[in-house]
Structure formats: C-alpha cells, structure tokens
Design an enzyme around this catalytic site. Structure first.
Site, PDB file in Angstrom:
ATOM      1  N   VAL A  71       3.252   7.748   9.335  1.00  0.00           N
ATOM      2  CA  VAL A  71       2.143   6.962   8.784  1.00  0.00           C
ATOM      3  C   VAL A  71       1.675   6.018   9.885  1.00  0.00           C
ATOM      4  O   VAL A  71       2.455   5.201  10.383  1.00  0.00           O
ATOM      5  CB  VAL A  71       2.564   6.182   7.529  1.00  0.00           C
ATOM      6  N   GLN A  80      -6.153  -3.477   6.722  1.00  0.00           N
ATOM      7  CA  GLN A  80      -7.345  -3.293   5.893  1.00  0.00           C
ATOM      8  C   GLN A  80      -7.066  -2.399   4.688  1.00  0.00           C
ATOM      9  O   GLN A  80      -7.985  -1.912   4.055  1.00  0.00           O
ATOM     10  CB  GLN A  80      -8.487  -2.717   6.733  1.00  0.00           C
ATOM     11  N   GLY A  81      -5.778  -2.138   4.398  1.00  0.00           N
ATOM     12  CA  GLY A  81      -5.407  -1.337   3.240  1.00  0.00           C
ATOM     13  C   GLY A  81      -5.366   0.160   3.482  1.00  0.00           C
ATOM     14  O   GLY A  81      -5.084   0.931   2.559  1.00  0.00           O
ATOM     15  N   GLY A  83      -3.275   1.975   5.481  1.00  0.00           N
ATOM     16  CA  GLY A  83      -1.899   2.487   5.401  1.00  0.00           C
ATOM     17  C   GLY A  83      -1.419   2.590   3.971  1.00  0.00           C
ATOM     18  O   GLY A  83      -0.788   3.584   3.580  1.00  0.00           O
ATOM     19  N   TYR A 114       6.400  -1.414   2.381  1.00  0.00           N
ATOM     20  CA  TYR A 114       6.711  -0.265   1.532  1.00  0.00           C
ATOM     21  C   TYR A 114       7.191  -0.677   0.153  1.00  0.00           C
ATOM     22  O   TYR A 114       6.957   0.034  -0.831  1.00  0.00           O
ATOM     23  CB  TYR A 114       7.726   0.649   2.225  1.00  0.00           C
TER      24      TYR A 114
END
Length: 134
Positions: A71, A80-81, A83, A114
């Site tokens: 990832v 910025q969201g 991932g 995570y």
C-alpha cells in the site's frame, strides 16, 4: 481522482515504487515488480489524470487467507485519505470473496493508521515468524 482495479503498467508502477522508498531494501527491477503484481488476487490503482499516485494489492489463496501488501501513495498525495480508501477497497474485495482471514504487513509506526480501518495488532506472544535470508 480515479480508483481502478486494473494492474498498472510497469512504467507507471516502478516510479511510484521508487518515490515511496519501497525499493530501497528489495532492489527489484521493473520486470520483477510487474511479475509480482500480476500474480496478485486483486489490486487497487489510483490515478490523478494519467499519473499513478496510489496503489495496493492483495495476495491470497482466494478462500482462507489474504494478505494486503504494497500500500503506497506518492509523497505529495499523502494525508488526503487515499491510503485509507485503498485499504477499504481491498478489504471489501476480500469480504466479497468471503475470505476468512485478512492480514497485512504494516510499517513500524503505522499501527494507528491501520487500527482506524479495523485492524488489530497481533499480540507479541502470537505465533508467526519472518524468514530473513542469511
């Protein structure tokens, strides 16, 4: 921004792999990476215009186990969201395939990222080891 489930060309993927520092220890060629990602259970590729800016993949037997790998988001697009969206899409693909156990390898210090996506840290006394070449 466009999210797709297509495998990027090696000429798109390799620069992202280098820019994010993923190749520092592995030192893989574009051909090695092309073969690796082409053997994935599923991938998510993120494009801004025609530039690959994010990527993630799942390696799986398609039934019991799946592992989220690689990832990455280009440095100027991080926080910025992107991932988080990649992880959610990969998890959703695994859930739709009714895979029983989804794992991932997280970089040190990334546990909180995570955890907010539903993952938990394995206990230190859990089974599992990593093979390192001698």
């Amino acid at each position: 921004m466009q999210y797709t489930y297509k495998i990027p060309k090696k000429t798109e993927f390799y620069p992202l792999y280098i820019a994010t520092g993923w190749n520092e220890s592995l030192n893989l060629s574009p051909e090695d990476l092309e073969l690796a990602i082409s053997n994935s259970f599923c991938v998510v590729s993120v494009y801004e215009k025609d530039q690959l800016i994010g990527f993630g993949r799942v390696v799986s037997d398609g039934v019991v186990y799946a592992t989220i790998n690689d990832v990455m988001v280009a440095p100027m697009w991080q926080s910025q969201g992107i991932g988080s969206a990649i992880i959610r899409k990969l998890v959703n693909k695994c859930e739709m395939a009714d895979i029983h156990s989804i794992h991932l390898f997280a970089a040190k210090g990334a546990e909180s990222f995570y955890k907010h996506l539903g993952f938990v840290t394995r206990p230190f006394d859990s089974p599992g080891m990593l093979y390192e070449k001698i």
